[in-house]
Design a protein around this motif. Structure first.
Motif, mmCIF file in Angstrom:
data_model
loop_
_atom_site.group_PDB
_atom_site.id
_atom_site.type_symbol
_atom_site.label_atom_id
_atom_site.label_comp_id
_atom_site.label_asym_id
_atom_site.label_seq_id
_atom_site.Cartn_x
_atom_site.Cartn_y
_atom_site.Cartn_z
ATOM 1 N N GLU A 1 0.844 -1.089 0.022
ATOM 2 C CA GLU A 1 0.043 -0.081 0.003
ATOM 3 C C GLU A 1 0.945 1.498 0.079
ATOM 4 O O GLU A 1 2.045 1.325 0.449
ATOM 5 C CB GLU A 1 -0.961 0.084 1.127
ATOM 6 C CG GLU A 1 -1.634 -1.237 1.276
ATOM 7 C CD GLU A 1 -3.202 -1.106 1.645
ATOM 8 O OE1 GLU A 1 -3.483 0.192 1.934
ATOM 9 O OE2 GLU A 1 -3.897 -2.162 1.785
ATOM 10 N N ASP A 2 0.457 2.517 -0.671
ATOM 11 C CA ASP A 2 0.919 3.731 -0.616
ATOM 12 C C ASP A 2 1.518 4.176 0.649
ATOM 13 O O ASP A 2 2.715 4.620 0.949
ATOM 14 C CB ASP A 2 0.294 4.735 -1.118
ATOM 15 C CG ASP A 2 -0.250 4.295 -2.820
ATOM 16 O OD1 ASP A 2 0.754 3.556 -3.582
ATOM 17 O OD2 ASP A 2 -0.900 4.801 -3.408
ATOM 18 N N GLU A 3 0.802 4.188 1.906
ATOM 19 C CA GLU A 3 1.336 4.400 3.036
ATOM 20 C C GLU A 3 2.404 3.738 3.495
ATOM 21 O O GLU A 3 3.286 4.261 4.266
ATOM 22 C CB GLU A 3 0.199 4.352 4.179
ATOM 23 C CG GLU A 3 -1.158 4.900 3.802
ATOM 24 C CD GLU A 3 -2.323 4.028 3.744
ATOM 25 O OE1 GLU A 3 -2.380 2.967 4.144
ATOM 26 O OE2 GLU A 3 -3.414 4.623 3.359
ATOM 27 N N ASP A 4 2.388 2.189 3.212
ATOM 28 C CA ASP A 4 3.461 1.344 3.486
ATOM 29 C C ASP A 4 4.978 1.737 2.812
ATOM 30 O O ASP A 4 5.940 1.818 3.245
ATOM 31 C CB ASP A 4 3.209 -0.051 3.561
ATOM 32 C CG ASP A 4 1.994 -0.400 4.347
ATOM 33 O OD1 ASP A 4 1.902 0.154 5.602
ATOM 34 O OD2 ASP A 4 1.312 -1.298 4.443
ATOM 35 N N LEU A 5 4.522 2.065 1.574
ATOM 36 C CA LEU A 5 5.680 2.560 0.909
ATOM 37 C C LEU A 5 6.593 3.629 1.356
ATOM 38 O O LEU A 5 7.589 3.941 1.476
ATOM 39 C CB LEU A 5 5.389 2.841 -0.572
ATOM 40 C CG LEU A 5 5.007 1.587 -1.608
ATOM 41 C CD1 LEU A 5 4.431 2.104 -2.874
ATOM 42 C CD2 LEU A 5 6.096 0.780 -1.741
ATOM 43 N N ILE A 6 5.544 4.998 1.753
ATOM 44 C CA ILE A 6 6.158 5.963 2.453
ATOM 45 C C ILE A 6 6.910 5.625 3.774
ATOM 46 O O ILE A 6 7.950 6.030 3.894
ATOM 47 C CB ILE A 6 5.040 7.057 2.540
ATOM 48 C CG1 ILE A 6 4.533 7.522 1.385
ATOM 49 C CG2 ILE A 6 5.568 8.604 3.487
ATOM 50 C CD1 ILE A 6 3.427 8.336 1.268
#
Length: 64
Positions: free
Chosen positions: A16-21
């Motif tokens: 997920e995008d949040e996890d990538l950040i």
């Protein structure tokens, strides 16, 4: 990183995008970070999205 269970095998979904950040910021627990790194090594889709997030952060910092 979310997973789905099909036929009793755990299949990793995309990160997920949040996890990538959080991954880029070093805010992920060591065991999950290793799991995400392994996934990124084999998943073009997530690597491409990670690169896009990095570019967005760099662009933001340049404008700031």
């Amino acid at each position: 990183m979310k997973t789905k269970n099909d036929d009793k095998s755990m299949v990793p979904n995309h990160i997920e995008d949040e996890d990538l950040i959080s991954f880029l910021d070093g805010e992920i627990a060591a065991d999950l970070q290793a799991e995400m790194q392994t996934h990124l090594e084999s998943c073009w889709h997530c690597r491409s999205r990670l690169s896009g997030v990095e570019r967005s952060i760099e662009n933001f910092l340049q404008l700031r």
